[in-house]
Scaffold this motif. Structure first.
Motif, mmCIF file in Angstrom:
data_model
loop_
_atom_site.group_PDB
_atom_site.id
_atom_site.type_symbol
_atom_site.label_atom_id
_atom_site.label_comp_id
_atom_site.label_asym_id
_atom_site.label_seq_id
_atom_site.Cartn_x
_atom_site.Cartn_y
_atom_site.Cartn_z
ATOM 1 N N ASN A 139 0.846 -1.193 0.000
ATOM 2 C CA ASN A 139 0.000 0.000 0.000
ATOM 3 C C ASN A 139 0.885 1.247 0.000
ATOM 4 O O ASN A 139 1.609 1.518 0.963
ATOM 5 C CB ASN A 139 -0.916 -0.016 1.235
ATOM 6 C CG ASN A 139 -2.016 1.012 1.133
ATOM 7 O OD1 ASN A 139 -1.798 2.107 0.611
ATOM 8 N ND2 ASN A 139 -3.200 0.675 1.610
ATOM 9 N N LYS A 140 0.818 1.979 -1.104
ATOM 10 C CA LYS A 140 1.647 3.195 -1.225
ATOM 11 C C LYS A 140 1.235 4.265 -0.217
ATOM 12 O O LYS A 140 1.999 5.197 0.060
ATOM 13 C CB LYS A 140 1.583 3.750 -2.648
ATOM 14 C CG LYS A 140 2.128 2.800 -3.707
ATOM 15 C CD LYS A 140 3.631 2.652 -3.609
ATOM 16 C CE LYS A 140 4.141 1.516 -4.467
ATOM 17 N NZ LYS A 140 5.554 1.187 -4.223
ATOM 18 N N GLY A 141 0.017 4.142 0.319
ATOM 19 C CA GLY A 141 -0.409 5.072 1.370
ATOM 20 C C GLY A 141 0.424 4.886 2.634
ATOM 21 O O GLY A 141 0.732 5.849 3.343
ATOM 22 N N THR A 142 0.787 3.633 2.898
ATOM 23 C CA THR A 142 1.653 3.351 4.050
ATOM 24 C C THR A 142 3.023 3.983 3.828
ATOM 25 O O THR A 142 3.600 4.598 4.734
ATOM 26 C CB THR A 142 1.814 1.816 4.219
ATOM 27 O OG1 THR A 142 0.528 1.223 4.179
ATOM 28 C CG2 THR A 142 2.505 1.475 5.517
ATOM 29 N N GLU A 143 3.536 3.838 2.613
ATOM 30 C CA GLU A 143 4.851 4.425 2.313
ATOM 31 C C GLU A 143 4.810 5.948 2.444
ATOM 32 O O GLU A 143 5.778 6.568 2.901
ATOM 33 C CB GLU A 143 5.295 4.030 0.902
ATOM 34 C CG GLU A 143 5.564 2.534 0.789
ATOM 35 C CD GLU A 143 6.069 2.104 -0.569
ATOM 36 O OE1 GLU A 143 6.290 2.968 -1.445
ATOM 37 O OE2 GLU A 143 6.243 0.891 -0.764
ATOM 38 N N ALA A 144 3.682 6.536 2.062
ATOM 39 C CA ALA A 144 3.542 7.992 2.198
ATOM 40 C C ALA A 144 3.583 8.389 3.665
ATOM 41 O O ALA A 144 4.192 9.404 4.039
ATOM 42 C CB ALA A 144 2.238 8.456 1.552
ATOM 43 N N ALA A 145 2.943 7.585 4.516
ATOM 44 C CA ALA A 145 2.945 7.876 5.958
ATOM 45 C C ALA A 145 4.376 7.787 6.508
ATOM 46 O O ALA A 145 4.791 8.618 7.328
ATOM 47 C CB ALA A 145 2.025 6.908 6.698
ATOM 48 N N ILE A 146 5.131 6.809 6.046
ATOM 49 C CA ILE A 146 6.525 6.674 6.510
ATOM 50 C C ILE A 146 7.342 7.899 6.081
ATOM 51 O O ILE A 146 8.071 8.491 6.888
ATOM 52 C CB ILE A 146 7.149 5.374 5.945
ATOM 53 C CG1 ILE A 146 6.432 4.151 6.532
ATOM 54 C CG2 ILE A 146 8.648 5.322 6.240
ATOM 55 C CD1 ILE A 146 6.789 2.832 5.861
ATOM 56 N N ALA A 147 7.180 8.283 4.824
ATOM 57 C CA ALA A 147 7.904 9.473 4.330
ATOM 58 C C ALA A 147 7.500 10.709 5.128
ATOM 59 O O ALA A 147 8.344 11.557 5.474
ATOM 60 C CB ALA A 147 7.635 9.667 2.849
ATOM 61 N N ALA A 148 6.211 10.810 5.431
ATOM 62 C CA ALA A 148 5.709 11.984 6.166
ATOM 63 C C ALA A 148 6.316 12.036 7.570
ATOM 64 O O ALA A 148 6.732 13.105 8.043
ATOM 65 C CB ALA A 148 4.185 11.937 6.240
ATOM 66 N N ILE A 149 6.378 10.887 8.225
ATOM 67 C CA ILE A 149 6.961 10.867 9.575
ATOM 68 C C ILE A 149 8.435 11.259 9.511
ATOM 69 O O ILE A 149 8.924 12.052 10.331
ATOM 70 C CB ILE A 149 6.765 9.473 10.218
ATOM 71 C CG1 ILE A 149 5.290 9.292 10.574
ATOM 72 C CG2 ILE A 149 7.649 9.315 11.458
ATOM 73 C CD1 ILE A 149 4.927 7.918 11.099
ATOM 74 N N LYS A 150 9.129 10.768 8.487
ATOM 75 C CA LYS A 150 10.551 11.144 8.353
ATOM 76 C C LYS A 150 10.692 12.654 8.134
ATOM 77 O O LYS A 150 11.583 13.298 8.697
ATOM 78 C CB LYS A 150 11.187 10.394 7.186
ATOM 79 C CG LYS A 150 11.430 8.923 7.477
ATOM 80 C CD LYS A 150 12.095 8.236 6.297
ATOM 81 C CE LYS A 150 12.466 6.806 6.656
ATOM 82 N NZ LYS A 150 13.023 6.075 5.503
ATOM 83 N N MET A 151 9.818 13.222 7.338
ATOM 84 C CA MET A 151 9.915 14.657 7.035
ATOM 85 C C MET A 151 9.437 15.536 8.189
ATOM 86 O O MET A 151 9.763 16.724 8.233
ATOM 87 C CB MET A 151 9.090 14.992 5.775
ATOM 88 C CG MET A 151 9.692 14.480 4.482
ATOM 89 S SD MET A 151 11.387 15.044 4.216
ATOM 90 C CE MET A 151 11.110 16.773 3.803
ATOM 91 N N SER A 152 8.694 14.949 9.109
ATOM 92 C CA SER A 152 8.116 15.767 10.185
ATOM 93 C C SER A 152 9.168 16.338 11.123
ATOM 94 O O SER A 152 8.897 17.278 11.867
ATOM 95 C CB SER A 152 7.073 14.965 10.981
ATOM 96 O OG SER A 152 7.715 13.986 11.782
ATOM 97 N N ILE A 153 10.361 15.786 11.102
ATOM 98 C CA ILE A 153 11.390 16.320 12.017
ATOM 99 C C ILE A 153 12.443 17.136 11.264
ATOM 100 O O ILE A 153 13.447 17.561 11.843
ATOM 101 C CB ILE A 153 12.100 15.193 12.811
ATOM 102 C CG1 ILE A 153 12.737 14.172 11.871
ATOM 103 C CG2 ILE A 153 11.141 14.517 13.765
ATOM 104 C CD1 ILE A 153 13.981 13.551 12.457
ATOM 105 N N ILE A 154 12.234 17.354 9.992
ATOM 106 C CA ILE A 154 13.256 18.093 9.200
ATOM 107 C C ILE A 154 12.971 19.583 9.193
ATOM 108 O O ILE A 154 11.823 19.987 9.083
ATOM 109 C CB ILE A 154 13.322 17.517 7.769
ATOM 110 C CG1 ILE A 154 13.868 16.109 7.879
ATOM 111 C CG2 ILE A 154 14.182 18.399 6.867
ATOM 112 C CD1 ILE A 154 14.256 15.413 6.643
#
Ligand code: DLZ
Length: 154
Positions: A139-154
């Motif tokens: 599910n690419k939606g899951t991958e989007a959530a992972i990317a979002a969490i990574k970007m949330s601290i940048i």
């Protein structure tokens, strides 16, 4: 997870418990986009993101994701996620929508005050889209959530 793509390894993610996420969902090909949304939400919740910190807006089609995300960026939000599904038809509309949406979201990442994650499926067929939105390719939606969490601290 979808594949052996270690860029989206869900392990060792930063703590996003107190981060806020805006999700803009296109209703065109809604069976696909609702699957993507569910994958995204499930993962954010699994990582303890608070329900009150997840803001969801719907737009008619992928082309409208740009405006929806632009408005979302103006709220007090750490990361925006754009969810859409474009399926190749018999006209060149496919290319126009894919390119303009991708470019628009890119512009928001250049000028906006928070990152926008692109979760835009661009497939040749409905089957391909189903495979990538909770089917055999994950599910690419899951991958989007992972990317979002990574970007949330940048
Ligand atoms: C018009 C259109 C077409 C043909 N195909 C799609 C599609 O596969 N996926 C999608 O998200 N949206 C599609 N649209 C709608 C456009 O994104 C947009 O909503 C309309 O052109 C109105 O601006």
């Amino acid at each position: 997870m979808s594949s052996a793509n270690f860029d989206f390894d869900p392990v060792n993610l930063p703590d996003a418990t107190l981060k806020s996420f805006g999700i803009v969902v296109s209703d065109w090909n809604s069976k696909i986009t609702s699957n993507l949304l569910n994958g995204c939400l499930e993962f954010l919740r699994k990582k303890n993101v608070l329900k009150k910190n997840i803001h969801i807006t719907h737009v008619p089609g992928s082309f409208e994701l740009i405006y929806g995300c632009k408005k979302m960026q103006k709220k007090n939000i750490d990361v925006v996620i754009a969810i859409g599904s474009v399926i190749r038809g018999e006209t060149s509309h496919f290319e126009f929508i894919c390119q303009s949406t991708t470019n628009g979201i890119k512009d928001l990442n250049v000028i906006g005050k928070c990152p926008v994650i692109l979760c835009l499926l661009t497939d040749n067929s409905l089957k391909q889209a189903l495979d990538r939105s909770g089917g055999k390719y994950g599910n690419k939606g899951t991958e989007a959530a992972i990317a979002a969490i990574k970007m949330s601290i940048i």
